[in-house]
Design an enzyme around this catalytic site. Structure first.
Site, PDB file in Angstrom:
ATOM      1  N   ASP A 109       0.816  -1.211   0.000  1.00  8.76           N
ATOM      2  CA  ASP A 109       0.000   0.000   0.000  1.00  8.76           C
ATOM      3  C   ASP A 109       0.853   1.266   0.000  1.00  8.76           C
ATOM      4  O   ASP A 109       2.063   1.210   0.199  1.00  8.76           O
ATOM      5  CB  ASP A 109      -0.968   0.004   1.207  1.00  8.76           C
ATOM      6  CG  ASP A 109      -0.305  -0.449   2.508  1.00  8.76           C
ATOM      7  OD1 ASP A 109       0.935  -0.398   2.596  1.00  8.76           O
ATOM      8  OD2 ASP A 109      -1.027  -0.843   3.430  1.00  8.76           O
ATOM      9  N   HIS A 131      -7.448  -4.543   9.855  1.00  4.09           N
ATOM     10  CA  HIS A 131      -7.139  -4.323   8.441  1.00  4.09           C
ATOM     11  C   HIS A 131      -5.847  -5.036   8.040  1.00  4.09           C
ATOM     12  O   HIS A 131      -4.961  -5.271   8.854  1.00  4.09           O
ATOM     13  CB  HIS A 131      -7.125  -2.833   8.063  1.00  4.09           C
ATOM     14  CG  HIS A 131      -5.945  -2.026   8.503  1.00  4.09           C
ATOM     15  ND1 HIS A 131      -6.076  -0.742   8.990  1.00  4.09           N
ATOM     16  CD2 HIS A 131      -4.619  -2.274   8.512  1.00  4.09           C
ATOM     17  CE1 HIS A 131      -4.886  -0.258   9.274  1.00  4.09           C
ATOM     18  NE2 HIS A 131      -3.971  -1.180   9.000  1.00  4.09           N
ATOM     19  N   ASN A 133      -7.840  -2.537  13.934  1.00 10.80           N
ATOM     20  CA  ASN A 133      -9.227  -2.806  13.526  1.00 10.80           C
ATOM     21  C   ASN A 133      -9.312  -4.016  12.596  1.00 10.80           C
ATOM     22  O   ASN A 133     -10.336  -4.248  11.965  1.00 10.80           O
ATOM     23  CB  ASN A 133      -9.838  -1.572  12.840  1.00 10.80           C
ATOM     24  CG  ASN A 133      -9.110  -1.194  11.564  1.00 10.80           C
ATOM     25  OD1 ASN A 133      -8.153  -1.861  11.155  1.00 10.80           O
ATOM     26  ND2 ASN A 133      -9.555  -0.130  10.917  1.00 10.80           N
ATOM     27  N   GLU A 191      -9.693  -1.769   4.958  1.00  7.46           N
ATOM     28  CA  GLU A 191     -10.375  -1.446   6.204  1.00  7.46           C
ATOM     29  C   GLU A 191     -11.645  -2.292   6.339  1.00  7.46           C
ATOM     30  O   GLU A 191     -12.141  -2.841   5.342  1.00  7.46           O
ATOM     31  CB  GLU A 191     -10.766   0.043   6.186  1.00  7.46           C
ATOM     32  CG  GLU A 191      -9.584   1.012   6.061  1.00  7.46           C
ATOM     33  CD  GLU A 191      -8.872   1.245   7.401  1.00  7.46           C
ATOM     34  OE1 GLU A 191      -8.743   0.295   8.202  1.00  7.46           O
ATOM     35  OE2 GLU A 191      -8.433   2.381   7.628  1.00  7.46           O
TER      36      GLU A 191
END
Ligand code: GLP
Length: 240
Positions: A67, A138, A136, A143
């Protein structure tokens, strides 16, 4: 999913670096998927040490990073490209022609997303994809969502990710958007190695391993892959 609970991040880095180095020794033209963030840094240090001792060369390796932040060029010290240069590429004999990144340059982002999966398949697919996990759940910057993505896309980062990652930003506000490989790209890697350390990851680790497979915890999709090793320290494994 194979889960290995180790004493600490250093012990994890010894094993994970061996996995990557052995792959490159077996196939000097291996295709490796790299991650950023704190989790892989120790592993990259062990890889640099092995290179310095003359145990391995990365000059024929092709790399794909997971990313990149939107709006940050390769020259920006906050970019993931810069991170890889500082923490690995600049310290080994990587061939920058074989380094692949999603483009942080907004004008190129759509094209780079369109082309990235194709580039991965032209390179023969990813042999080993290294991953961290967000608090979270990810992976990359996938996400929590309503469905699993396939190819690379532009994502609006959640407030939880922005609060976790803002601390890494120097002289700049963290971008709210990023480009990421999709879940499909990650799942097509032949082998996946995920590192998680620290108590802050315990909840996400529990959901990834013991929760139902759901895009609300993107990492849970790894339960469906047939060659995943998860490396945890005691703190991140404490809810298992
Ligand atoms: C970041 C990256 C991920 C990384 C994760 C964990 O947002 N996009 O690829 O795995 O968050 O980061 P860290 O290892 O710093 O906890």
């Amino acid at each position: 999913m194979e889960v290995r609970i180790m004493e600490n991040a250093f012990e994890i880095s010894k094993e994970v670096s061996s996995i990557l180095i052995n792959k490159v020794k077996e196939n000097p033209h291996a295709v490796l998927g790299f991650a950023t963030g704190a989790s892989p840094v120790e592993t990259y240090k062990r890889m640099i040490e092995a290179f310095e001792k003359g145990e391995v060369s990365f000059k024929n390796v092709t790399t794909f990073n997971l990313d990149e932040y939107c709006g940050l060029t390769h020259e920006d010290e906050n970019s993931y490209y810069w991170f890889m240069k500082e923490n690995l590429f600049g310290k080994v004999d990587i061939d920058y022609e074989k380094v692949n990144f999603l483009s942080g340059d907004e004008a190129k982002s759509e094209k780079s997303c369109r082309e990235y999966s194709e580039k991965i398949s032209q390179a023969g697919g990813i042999d080993i994809q290294l991953l961290g996990i967000g608090t979270n759940g990810h992976i990359g910057f996938n996400e929590p969502a309503d469905s699993f993505s396939d190819g690379p896309f532009k994502v609006r980062l959640t407030s939880s990710t922005i609060s976790s990652n803002s601390k890494y930003f120097v002289n700049k506000k963290m971008p709210e958007y990023a480009l990421t490989m999709g879940i499909g790209d990650i799942m097509r890697a032949r082998r996946i190695v995920l590192i998680a350390t620290g108590e802050g990851k315990a909840d996400a680790v529990f959901k990834m391993i013991k929760g139902e497979v759901s895009p609300s915890c993107p990492a849970s999709v790894l339960q469906n892959h047939n060659d995943v090793i998860v490396y945890l320290d005691k703190e991140s494994a404490k809810l298992l």
